[in-house]
Design a protein around this motif. Sequence first.
Motif, PDB file in Angstrom:
ATOM      1  N   GLU A 150      -3.589 -17.236   5.583  1.00  0.00           N
ATOM      2  CA  GLU A 150      -4.182 -18.543   5.879  1.00  0.00           C
ATOM      3  C   GLU A 150      -3.687 -19.633   4.934  1.00  0.00           C
ATOM      4  N   GLY A 151      -2.727 -19.290   4.068  1.00  0.00           N
ATOM      5  CA  GLY A 151      -2.138 -20.285   3.190  1.00  0.00           C
ATOM      6  C   GLY A 151      -2.884 -20.493   1.893  1.00  0.00           C
ATOM      7  N   GLN A 152      -3.854 -19.636   1.600  1.00  0.00           N
ATOM      8  CA  GLN A 152      -4.568 -19.739   0.331  1.00  0.00           C
ATOM      9  C   GLN A 152      -3.705 -19.138  -0.784  1.00  0.00           C
ATOM     10  N   ASN A 153      -4.168 -19.306  -2.009  1.00  0.00           N
ATOM     11  CA  ASN A 153      -3.498 -18.710  -3.161  1.00  0.00           C
ATOM     12  C   ASN A 153      -4.481 -17.743  -3.828  1.00  0.00           C
ATOM     13  N   PRO A 154      -4.684 -16.560  -3.214  1.00  0.00           N
ATOM     14  CA  PRO A 154      -5.714 -15.650  -3.712  1.00  0.00           C
ATOM     15  C   PRO A 154      -5.352 -15.058  -5.076  1.00  0.00           C
ATOM     16  N   PRO A 155      -6.344 -14.556  -5.802  1.00  0.00           N
ATOM     17  CA  PRO A 155      -6.070 -13.978  -7.121  1.00  0.00           C
ATOM     18  C   PRO A 155      -5.173 -12.740  -7.026  1.00  0.00           C
ATOM     19  N   GLU A 156      -4.463 -12.460  -8.086  1.00  0.00           N
ATOM     20  CA  GLU A 156      -3.695 -11.219  -8.182  1.00  0.00           C
ATOM     21  C   GLU A 156      -4.672 -10.066  -8.381  1.00  0.00           C
ATOM     22  N   ILE A 157      -4.394  -8.922  -7.732  1.00  0.00           N
ATOM     23  CA  ILE A 157      -5.277  -7.761  -7.839  1.00  0.00           C
ATOM     24  C   ILE A 157      -4.617  -6.701  -8.721  1.00  0.00           C
ATOM     25  N   LEU A 158      -5.332  -6.270  -9.748  1.00  0.00           N
ATOM     26  CA  LEU A 158      -4.886  -5.203 -10.646  1.00  0.00           C
ATOM     27  C   LEU A 158      -5.718  -3.957 -10.343  1.00  0.00           C
ATOM     28  N   PHE A 159      -5.078  -2.793 -10.171  1.00  0.00           N
ATOM     29  CA  PHE A 159      -5.787  -1.575  -9.756  1.00  0.00           C
ATOM     30  C   PHE A 159      -6.013  -0.646 -10.954  1.00  0.00           C
ATOM     31  N   TYR A 160      -7.237  -0.102 -11.012  1.00  0.00           N
ATOM     32  CA  TYR A 160      -7.593   0.866 -12.059  1.00  0.00           C
ATOM     33  C   TYR A 160      -8.362   2.008 -11.407  1.00  0.00           C
ATOM     34  N   VAL A 194     -14.960   7.034   0.422  1.00  0.00           N
ATOM     35  CA  VAL A 194     -15.721   5.781   0.382  1.00  0.00           C
ATOM     36  C   VAL A 194     -14.895   4.695  -0.311  1.00  0.00           C
ATOM     37  N   SER A 195     -14.289   5.095  -1.421  1.00  0.00           N
ATOM     38  CA  SER A 195     -13.481   4.167  -2.203  1.00  0.00           C
ATOM     39  C   SER A 195     -12.310   3.621  -1.396  1.00  0.00           C
ATOM     40  N   ARG A 196     -11.662   4.486  -0.605  1.00  0.00           N
ATOM     41  CA  ARG A 196     -10.516   4.038   0.200  1.00  0.00           C
ATOM     42  C   ARG A 196     -10.933   2.968   1.204  1.00  0.00           C
ATOM     43  N   ALA A 197     -12.080   3.185   1.866  1.00  0.00           N
ATOM     44  CA  ALA A 197     -12.560   2.200   2.838  1.00  0.00           C
ATOM     45  C   ALA A 197     -12.873   0.867   2.157  1.00  0.00           C
ATOM     46  N   LEU A 198     -13.508   0.938   0.997  1.00  0.00           N
ATOM     47  CA  LEU A 198     -13.822  -0.289   0.257  1.00  0.00           C
ATOM     48  C   LEU A 198     -12.542  -1.011  -0.160  1.00  0.00           C
ATOM     49  N   ARG A 199     -11.595  -0.233  -0.712  1.00  0.00           N
ATOM     50  CA  ARG A 199     -10.339  -0.839  -1.174  1.00  0.00           C
ATOM     51  C   ARG A 199      -9.564  -1.447  -0.012  1.00  0.00           C
ATOM     52  N   ASP A 200      -9.491  -0.739   1.120  1.00  0.00           N
ATOM     53  CA  ASP A 200      -8.738  -1.254   2.266  1.00  0.00           C
ATOM     54  C   ASP A 200      -9.391  -2.521   2.834  1.00  0.00           C
ATOM     55  N   GLY A 201     -10.724  -2.555   2.879  1.00  0.00           N
ATOM     56  CA  GLY A 201     -11.417  -3.763   3.322  1.00  0.00           C
ATOM     57  C   GLY A 201     -11.182  -4.921   2.371  1.00  0.00           C
ATOM     58  N   PHE A 202     -11.210  -4.626   1.059  1.00  0.00           N
ATOM     59  CA  PHE A 202     -10.982  -5.639   0.019  1.00  0.00           C
ATOM     60  C   PHE A 202      -9.580  -6.226   0.155  1.00  0.00           C
ATOM     61  N   MET A 203      -8.583  -5.343   0.296  1.00  0.00           N
ATOM     62  CA  MET A 203      -7.198  -5.820   0.366  1.00  0.00           C
ATOM     63  C   MET A 203      -6.903  -6.503   1.701  1.00  0.00           C
ATOM     64  N   ALA A 204      -7.571  -6.061   2.774  1.00  0.00           N
ATOM     65  CA  ALA A 204      -7.386  -6.733   4.072  1.00  0.00           C
ATOM     66  C   ALA A 204      -7.832  -8.188   3.975  1.00  0.00           C
ATOM     67  N   ALA A 205      -8.956  -8.429   3.295  1.00  0.00           N
ATOM     68  CA  ALA A 205      -9.433  -9.803   3.108  1.00  0.00           C
ATOM     69  C   ALA A 205      -8.464 -10.594   2.226  1.00  0.00           C
ATOM     70  N   HIS A 206      -7.877  -9.919   1.241  1.00  0.00           N
ATOM     71  CA  HIS A 206      -6.904 -10.554   0.353  1.00  0.00           C
ATOM     72  C   HIS A 206      -5.672 -10.993   1.144  1.00  0.00           C
ATOM     73  N   TYR A 207      -5.157 -10.098   2.004  1.00  0.00           N
ATOM     74  CA  TYR A 207      -3.976 -10.432   2.807  1.00  0.00           C
ATOM     75  C   TYR A 207      -4.298 -11.525   3.817  1.00  0.00           C
ATOM     76  N   GLN A 208      -5.500 -11.489   4.377  1.00  0.00           N
ATOM     77  CA  GLN A 208      -5.891 -12.542   5.316  1.00  0.00           C
ATOM     78  C   GLN A 208      -5.876 -13.906   4.622  1.00  0.00           C
ATOM     79  N   ALA A 209      -6.379 -13.951   3.382  1.00  0.00           N
ATOM     80  CA  ALA A 209      -6.372 -15.208   2.624  1.00  0.00           C
ATOM     81  C   ALA A 209      -4.945 -15.707   2.425  1.00  0.00           C
ATOM     82  N   GLN A 210      -4.010 -14.789   2.160  1.00  0.00           N
ATOM     83  CA  GLN A 210      -2.608 -15.182   2.005  1.00  0.00           C
ATOM     84  C   GLN A 210      -2.051 -15.742   3.312  1.00  0.00           C
TER      85      GLN A 210
END
Length: 604
Positions: free
Chosen positions: A282-292, A264-280
Motif C-alpha cells: 500500500e506504499g507505507q514504510n513499515p518497520p523492519e522486523i527482527l526475528f528471535y 500456534v506461533s507459525r500462524a501468528l507469525r504468518d499473520g503478522f508478516m502478511a499485514a507487514h507485506y500488505q502495508a508495503q
Amino acid sequence: MIACLRPFSILCLAGLLAACGSSPSSSLGELPRTPQASIEQMLQQASTSAPEQAALLRLSAADLAYKQQDTSRATRILEEVPLDALKPAQQIFASTLSAELALSRNKPKSALKALSHPSLDRLGELPIEQQTRTQLARANALEADGQTLAAARERVFIAPLLDGNSAEANHEIIWKLVSSLPLNQLQGDADSDLNGWLELARIAKTSSTPEQQLSSIDSWREKNPQHPAAEHLPQALATLKEIASQPLQKIALLLPQEGQLASVSRALRDGFMAAHYQAQQEGQNPPEILFYDSSRLSSLDDFYRQAQADGAQLVVGPLEKPLVKQLSERAQLPITTLALNYSDAGREAPAQLFQFGLAAEDEAREVARRAWADGMRRAVALVPRGEWGDRVLAAFQQSWQAAGGTLIAAEHVDKPVELAQQIADLFQLRQSEARAKRLQNTVGGAVAALPARRQDVDFIFLAATPQQAQQIKPTLAFQYAGDVPVYATSHLYTGGNNPSQYRDLEGIRFCETPWLLDNNDPLRQQVDNQWPQAAGSLGRLYAMGADAFRLAPRLNQLKALPDSQIEGLSGNLSLNPAQRVERQLPWAEFRNGQVQRLQDVAHQ
C-alpha cells in the motif's frame, strides 16, 4: 411552619410567580423557572394556589429537587403535576425533567418516551436555554439507549446553540460518539456538519499508523476549513501529533520456533508478516522486523540486551505464558513490549508491558453486552467443567451483573451422559414432574400434564466445544427448553461451511472474529490463498498476528487516548487500564445450516 410561611406568601407571591414565567404567546403558556425560594416554600404556596399557578410552582419545586440531586423527591413532586392539564411550554418542561429523572435511574427508553410528547413539536418557540436542555436530554437518552449515531446527530444539531464550556464539552462528546461507531455506520449524511464528523472518524479508523492519520486529518482540514472540528481539533486527535513525532522503525518479533506452541506461533507469525507485506504493497514504510526464537531463550535479560543492541524499539511477544508472567513481575522493562498472552489477572505489570491475546473472557463479556443490548435480563449458564470454564463464567457473571442482569443458575458440563439431567436441573423440570406426580396421586388417576420448565429465563449463556454444542441444542429441545435463546462464545464454531453440522446448532447466536465472518477482507483472501487452513479455526490466530502488527505503532495512542479503538481482524481493539488489549466482536447466527452475520449494535 405555616405561620412562618405566611409572611413569605403575602410579600413574595407576586415576585415568585413572575419569576416562574417567561413571556411566550398565550397559547404556548408560561415556562417555569426556579425562583429564590425553598422546595418547602414553593410546595406550601402551591397547596393554596389556583391550578395553573400551583402547577408552575410544583414544576419549579421538582426541578429544584432534581438540581439538588434529590431525584426521588423530584419524581414524587412531578407525579403530582397533571401533564395533560398543562399548556405546551409547561408540558415540554415537565417532559424534559421526566426524561432527566429517567436517565438518572438508567432508564433511557423511558426518557425517550417522555421526550416523544406531542408538545415537543413547539420546542423551537421556547427560549434557547430550554431548547438546549431538552435536546441535551434527548442526546443523552439516545446515547444511553445505544443509538450512538442518532445521539451524535442530536449533538451536532445543538452545537450552534451552545457557548463556552458547554460548547467545548459537546464538541468532545460528538467526537467520542462518532469515533466509537463501526466503519459501516460512518457513511455520508444529509447534514453537512455531521457528514464532516463521520468522514473525520472514518479517516482516523482506516489509517494504519499515527503518521498516516495525521496526514489524512490535515488533508481533511484543508478541504473543510469551516467545519467545527477543523477550527478546533478534538483533543484526542491533537494528541496524535506528539505520538507521530516518534515513528516506529524496528520491531523484535519473539516467538517459539519449536515445541508445543510452534504451530500456534507459525500462524501468528504468518499473520503478522502478511499485514507487514500488505502495508508495503500500500506504499507505507513499515518497520523492519527482527526475528528471535523464544524456544532457545537462555534468559530474558540476554534477549533484551541483544534486541537493544540490534536497535529494536518494540518487542512483540513472547507467546509462552510463563515468560509473560516473568515480565509482569518486573518493575520495568528495557523496551516496550506487546506480549501475545496474558499474565495472571490482578497483578500490576510494568508500565512498558502491554498484553494481547484471544482471551475467552473477552467473549464472555461480549455475550453479556450483546444479550443486554437485545433486551435480555435473566440468564442461566452452561460452561465446561474445569479452570477454563470457571474463568469464562466468572467474566460473564461479573459483566452481566455489572450491567444489571441476573444470573439465575449455572451448570458445568463434563460427561455427555449427565447433560440431560443438568439441563433439567437448570430449568427445574424435575420439580415440575414431581408436582404432576403428586397431583396424579391426589386425584387417583392419570393426569395429562407435560413437564413445564421455569419461565423466568430469558437466555442461556453457552461456552462449549463444537461437539458439546451439537449435543446441547437438541437436548434443550428434548427438555422443553428449545425455545430459549442461546448466546455463545466462538468456541462452538470451526469456520468454513458445514450445513449438516450447523443444523444441530440452529438458532444459536455467537460472537466471532471479523476474520472468520468476512470472506471479502483483502488480507484474509491473500492469506487463505497461501495457507488454506486460515479459513478454519486457525484463522483466529492469523487474525491475531495481523492485529499485533497493526497494534504495534499505535500502543501509545491507545494508552494516551483511552476511548480510542482499532478495528482489527480479531475484533474491535481497545486498551483497558491494566494495558491489556480487549476485543469486542461482531455477531452471527446459525440459520438453515448457514452462518448469517447479524447487524452490529452500538457498544456501551
